[in-house]
Structure formats: structure tokens, C-alpha cells
Design an enzyme around this catalytic site. Structure first.
Site, PDB file in Angstrom:
ATOM      1  N   ALA A  65      -2.243   3.189   3.972  1.00 39.46           N
ATOM      2  CA  ALA A  65      -2.194   2.470   5.243  1.00 39.46           C
ATOM      3  C   ALA A  65      -1.397   1.184   5.023  1.00 39.46           C
ATOM      4  CB  ALA A  65      -3.606   2.156   5.718  1.00 39.46           C
ATOM      5  N   GLY A 109      -4.446   5.925   1.996  1.00 41.32           N
ATOM      6  CA  GLY A 109      -4.282   6.764   3.175  1.00 41.32           C
ATOM      7  C   GLY A 109      -3.269   7.882   2.967  1.00 41.32           C
ATOM      8  N   GLU A 112      -5.187  10.576   1.392  1.00 41.69           N
ATOM      9  CA  GLU A 112      -6.103  11.092   2.424  1.00 41.69           C
ATOM     10  C   GLU A 112      -5.353  11.980   3.422  1.00 41.69           C
ATOM     11  OE1 GLU A 112      -7.410   7.025   3.172  1.00 41.69           O
ATOM     12  OE2 GLU A 112      -9.460   7.656   2.791  1.00 41.69           O
ATOM     13  N   GLU A 132      -7.948   1.664  -3.037  1.00 43.27           N
ATOM     14  CA  GLU A 132      -8.454   0.663  -2.082  1.00 43.27           C
ATOM     15  C   GLU A 132      -9.343  -0.385  -2.740  1.00 43.27           C
ATOM     16  OE1 GLU A 132      -8.301   3.920  -1.548  1.00 43.27           O
ATOM     17  OE2 GLU A 132      -7.621   4.327   0.501  1.00 43.27           O
TER      18      GLU A 132
HETATM   19  N1  CAA Z   1       1.427  -1.160   2.853  1.00 41.21           N
HETATM   20  C1  CAA Z   1       2.455  -1.960   3.137  1.00 41.21           C
HETATM   21  N2  CAA Z   1       3.537  -2.077   2.370  1.00 41.21           N
HETATM   22  C2  CAA Z   1       3.566  -1.345   1.240  1.00 41.21           C
HETATM   23  C3  CAA Z   1       2.528  -0.505   0.867  1.00 41.21           C
HETATM   24  C4  CAA Z   1       1.411  -0.415   1.733  1.00 41.21           C
HETATM   25  N3  CAA Z   1       0.386   0.408   1.499  1.00 41.21           N
HETATM   26  N4  CAA Z   1       2.839   0.072  -0.323  1.00 41.21           N
HETATM   27  C5  CAA Z   1       4.054  -0.405  -0.674  1.00 41.21           C
HETATM   28  N5  CAA Z   1       4.495  -1.257   0.268  1.00 41.21           N
HETATM   29  C6  CAA Z   1       5.760  -1.982   0.287  1.00 41.21           C
HETATM   30  C7  CAA Z   1       5.752  -3.133  -0.701  1.00 41.21           C
HETATM   31  O1  CAA Z   1       5.118  -4.276  -0.135  1.00 41.21           O
HETATM   32  C8  CAA Z   1       7.224  -3.327  -0.939  1.00 41.21           C
HETATM   33  O2  CAA Z   1       7.757  -4.034   0.155  1.00 41.21           O
HETATM   34  P1  CAA Z   1       8.876  -5.224  -0.108  1.00 41.21           P
HETATM   35  O3  CAA Z   1      10.045  -4.501  -0.718  1.00 41.21           O
HETATM   36  O4  CAA Z   1       9.144  -5.742   1.269  1.00 41.21           O
HETATM   37  O5  CAA Z   1       8.248  -6.198  -1.058  1.00 41.21           O
HETATM   38  C9  CAA Z   1       7.781  -1.905  -0.859  1.00 41.21           C
HETATM   39  O6  CAA Z   1       6.808  -1.130  -0.156  1.00 41.21           O
HETATM   40  C10 CAA Z   1       8.002  -1.284  -2.222  1.00 41.21           C
HETATM   41  O7  CAA Z   1       6.787  -1.395  -2.941  1.00 41.21           O
HETATM   42  P2  CAA Z   1       6.704  -2.020  -4.437  1.00 41.21           P
HETATM   43  O8  CAA Z   1       7.775  -3.027  -4.632  1.00 41.21           O
HETATM   44  O9  CAA Z   1       5.298  -2.443  -4.656  1.00 41.21           O
HETATM   45  O10 CAA Z   1       7.069  -0.702  -5.288  1.00 41.21           O
HETATM   46  P3  CAA Z   1       6.575  -0.335  -6.763  1.00 41.21           P
HETATM   47  O11 CAA Z   1       7.340   0.884  -7.141  1.00 41.21           O
HETATM   48  O12 CAA Z   1       6.631  -1.526  -7.652  1.00 41.21           O
HETATM   49  O13 CAA Z   1       5.020   0.049  -6.599  1.00 41.21           O
HETATM   50  C11 CAA Z   1       3.134   1.149  -5.552  1.00 41.21           C
HETATM   51  C12 CAA Z   1       4.665   1.169  -5.847  1.00 41.21           C
HETATM   52  C13 CAA Z   1       2.366   1.321  -6.870  1.00 41.21           C
HETATM   53  C14 CAA Z   1       2.864   2.309  -4.613  1.00 41.21           C
HETATM   54  C15 CAA Z   1       2.761  -0.220  -4.903  1.00 41.21           C
HETATM   55  O14 CAA Z   1       3.647  -0.475  -3.812  1.00 41.21           O
HETATM   56  C16 CAA Z   1       1.357  -0.266  -4.373  1.00 41.21           C
HETATM   57  O15 CAA Z   1       0.430  -0.448  -5.140  1.00 41.21           O
HETATM   58  N6  CAA Z   1       1.198  -0.096  -3.039  1.00 41.21           N
HETATM   59  C17 CAA Z   1      -0.109  -0.203  -2.401  1.00 41.21           C
HETATM   60  C18 CAA Z   1      -0.918   1.051  -2.605  1.00 41.21           C
HETATM   61  C19 CAA Z   1      -2.276   0.871  -1.943  1.00 41.21           C
HETATM   62  O16 CAA Z   1      -3.025  -0.027  -2.273  1.00 41.21           O
HETATM   63  N7  CAA Z   1      -2.598   1.788  -1.001  1.00 41.21           N
HETATM   64  C20 CAA Z   1      -3.853   1.756  -0.277  1.00 41.21           C
HETATM   65  C21 CAA Z   1      -3.673   1.004   1.042  1.00 41.21           C
HETATM   66  S1  CAA Z   1      -5.190   0.760   1.893  1.00 41.21           S
HETATM   67  C22 CAA Z   1      -5.526   2.234   2.658  1.00 41.21           C
HETATM   68  O17 CAA Z   1      -4.770   3.182   2.575  1.00 41.21           O
HETATM   69  C23 CAA Z   1      -6.811   2.248   3.464  1.00 41.21           C
HETATM   70  C24 CAA Z   1      -7.205   3.614   3.885  1.00 41.21           C
HETATM   71  O18 CAA Z   1      -7.909   4.318   3.180  1.00 41.21           O
HETATM   72  C25 CAA Z   1      -6.851   4.102   5.213  1.00 41.21           C
END
Ligand code: CAA
Length: 258
Positions: A65, A109, A112, A132
Site C-alpha cells: 500500500a 499489500g 496480499e 508492515e
Molecule cells: N509506498 C510508497 N512508496 C513506495 C513504497 C510504498 N509501499 N515502496 C517503495 N516506494 C517508493 C520509494 O519511496 C521510492 O520512491 P522515491 O524514488 O521517490 O524515493 C521508490 O518507490 C523506490 O523505492 P526504493 O528507493 O526504496 O527502492 P529499493 O530498491 O531501495 O527498495 C523496497 C525496495 C525494499 C521494496 C523498499 O522500497 C521498501 O521497503 N518499500 C516498502 C515496502 C513496505 O513496507 N510495504 C508495506 C506497505 S504497508 C501495507 O502494504 C499495508 C497493508 O497491508 C495494506
């Protein structure tokens, strides 16, 4: 209908939906999920379509998400308006088979969403996880319910509590993915499976899907609602603000257990 955050195309009787927010690693926001829901509904109603393939980019099926969009929400916002995942379960009402073709990250998400599909074909670079916990929240769209059903309690607990990722081989071994193929063969494999399904009688295909889901879903609806309320409740904590602010500002979170 024209879409901004997904791409759609057909190949024979197969519909292919591609999540298309590559810069954000296909982070799932309301608009994307509305577009996905509307495309799924249209293909489900289209007699010319027998099977749907849902995919993302090479780097990310979906990284979860959209954290930026929800970082400032409080408990009252998410609970009262049923925010963030209210339009996600629409995927479950699709009666034709939906295959997830997953490459790259399928996190939170994203994992999921893949699990809501009928089965997952993974590329060898796929990474699955429910991270999460690192944001001070819990999975909010079926992760705590579907993951244990798919991989068993031990591995589900491991993934949900540590937030670690598992690779494609582990996902296949544990029953989350039905097949793993080299990245450059992913769409060929998914389309092959979809075309095979399209050749069978549609009534039998729909009945088979319905019957397998009956075995799988038992009391899932209660579990999902329970999970959603707990997920919303995490937005009442300081740790949620801290976890998401830290992510948005690219720093390490300092949780205070409040
Ligand atoms: N939401 C918003 N933006 C996201 C995102 C997310 N879930 N995941 C990645 N992005 C964005 C980053 O902010 C980044 O944006 P900028 O270039 O503007 O800075 C871009 O995508 C590229 O990401 P990274 O630079 O972080 O890329 P990476 O290769 O270094 O890492 C990753 C990749 C490990 C997937 C890392 O981006 C990450 O940890 N993302 C978050 C994953 C996460 O926590 N997901 C759970 C979300 S909560 C949820 O989903 C609730 C639910 O159950 C419904």
C-alpha cells in the site's frame, strides 16, 4: 475506459492487467485499486475472456500500500472511512480465474494482492513478504489470514513478525507460489497456463474455482474484518506515525511502544 495506473491488453481469450506505477514500485493507492477493480469487473463480464493474468514490472509486482498516502492518517480517519483497503476485496468477487504473475517485490499489500489471485506463478527474482511490522502496523488486506492458510502458521508468523522477505524458491517450497520460472519466461508461463484454462468449459472452470475457494476460505470473512479493525487501530499509535515518517524521510525509525 482509459486507465492511468494500470495497462490492459488481451491475448486470445486471456486478459492481461499490468500494474503501472513503476517509479513507486507499483505502490497501491486508491486510484490504482479503483482502476484495477473496474478492469477486473469489465473482463469478468466479457464473454470473450476466459482467464485474467495480473502482473507488475520486473522490479516489483507491488511494494505494498502507498505509505506516503497513509503516513498522516490517524485511527479516526482509517476506522471511520474504512480507509486504505476497503476497495481491495473486489478481486475476490471475480468469478473467472485470476493468475498472479509475480516478478520482483511482492510486499505488504502487494503480497496480499497476489494471494487474492487464484494462484501465483513467480519469476526467480520474486521476493515475498509482509514487512508492515517495520512501519508500526500489521498487514491490512488479508496477510494475517491468507498467508497462514498458504504457508502454515510457523512460516507465516516468521514472515509477519520479522518482516523478512522470502525468495521465489522458498515461496514455491512453502506452497505460496505454484511454479517458479526464469524471469524472461514469466509471462510465457502465465499465458500458457491461462490459455490452457481458456480451452476448458467455462462453467466447470468457474465451479472448480468456487469449490476450491470454499475449502480455502472457511471463516476468512470474519478474519479479514477482525484484521482490518486491528490494522486501523495501529493508526492510533505513535509507532505508526514514527514508522511511516521514517520511511518517507529515509531514516531509521525509533519506536517508543506507544
Ligand atoms: N509506498 C510508497 N512508496 C513506495 C513504497 C510504498 N509501499 N515502496 C517503495 N516506494 C517508493 C520509494 O519511496 C521510492 O520512491 P522515491 O524514488 O521517490 O524515493 C521508490 O518507490 C523506490 O523505492 P526504493 O528507493 O526504496 O527502492 P529499493 O530498491 O531501495 O527498495 C523496497 C525496495 C525494499 C521494496 C523498499 O522500497 C521498501 O521497503 N518499500 C516498502 C515496502 C513496505 O513496507 N510495504 C508495506 C506497505 S504497508 C501495507 O502494504 C499495508 C497493508 O497491508 C495494506
Amino acid at each position: 475506459m482509459t486507465y492511468e495506473l494500470i495497462l490492459t491488453r488481451t491475448e486470445g481469450r486471456v486478459a492481461i492487467i499490468t500494474l503501472n506505477r513503476p517509479k513507486q514500485l507499483n505502490a497501491l493507492n486508491d486510484q490504482l485499486m479503483d482502476e484495477l477493480g473496474s478492469a477486473l469487473k469489465a473482463f469478468d463480464a466479457d464473454d470473450g475472456i476466459g482467464c485474467i493474468v495480473l502482473t507488475g514490472s520486473e522490479k516489483a509486482f507491488a511494494a505494498g500500500a502507498d505509505i506516503g498516502a497513509m503516513a498522516t492518517y490517524g485511527f479516526a480517519d482509517v476506522y471511520k472511512n474504512d480507509y486504505i483497503t476497503r476497495n481491495w476485496e473486489q478481486l475476490r468477487s471475480v468469478r473467472k480465474p485470476v493468475i498472479a504473475a509475480v516478478s520482483g517485490f511482492a510486499l505488504g499489500g502487494g503480497c496480499e494482492l497476489a494471494m487474492m489471485c487464484d494462484f501465483i506463478i513467480a519469476a526467480d527474482n520474486a521476493k515475498f513478504g509482509q514487512p508492515e511490522i517495520k512501519l508500526g502496523i500489521i498487514p491490512g488486506s488479508g496477510g494475517t489470514q491468507r498467508l497462514p492458510r498458504a504457508v502454515g502458521k510457523a512460516k507465516a508468523m516468521d514472515l509477519v513478525l520479522t518482516g523478512r522477505m522470502m525468495d521465489a524458491a522458498e515461496a514455491e517450497r512453502s506452497g505460496l507460489a505454484s511454479r517458479v520460472v526464469p524471469l524472461d519466461k514469466l509471462m510465457e508461463e502465465a499465458l500458457g497456463a491461462a490459455l490452457q484454462i481458456c480451452d476448458y468449459g467455462q462453467i466447470a472452470v468457474m465451479a472448480a474455482k468456487e469449490a476450491v475457494n470454499r475449502a480455502y476460505e472457511g471463516t476468512l470473512a470474519d478474519g479479514i474484518m477482525f484484521e482490518r479493525r486491528l490494522f486501523h487501530a495501529t493508526f492510533a499509535t505513535s509507532d505508526q506515525k514514527e514508522g511511516m515518517d521514517a520511511f518517507v524521510n529515509k531514516r531509521k525509525p525509533v519506536f517508543t511502544n506507544r
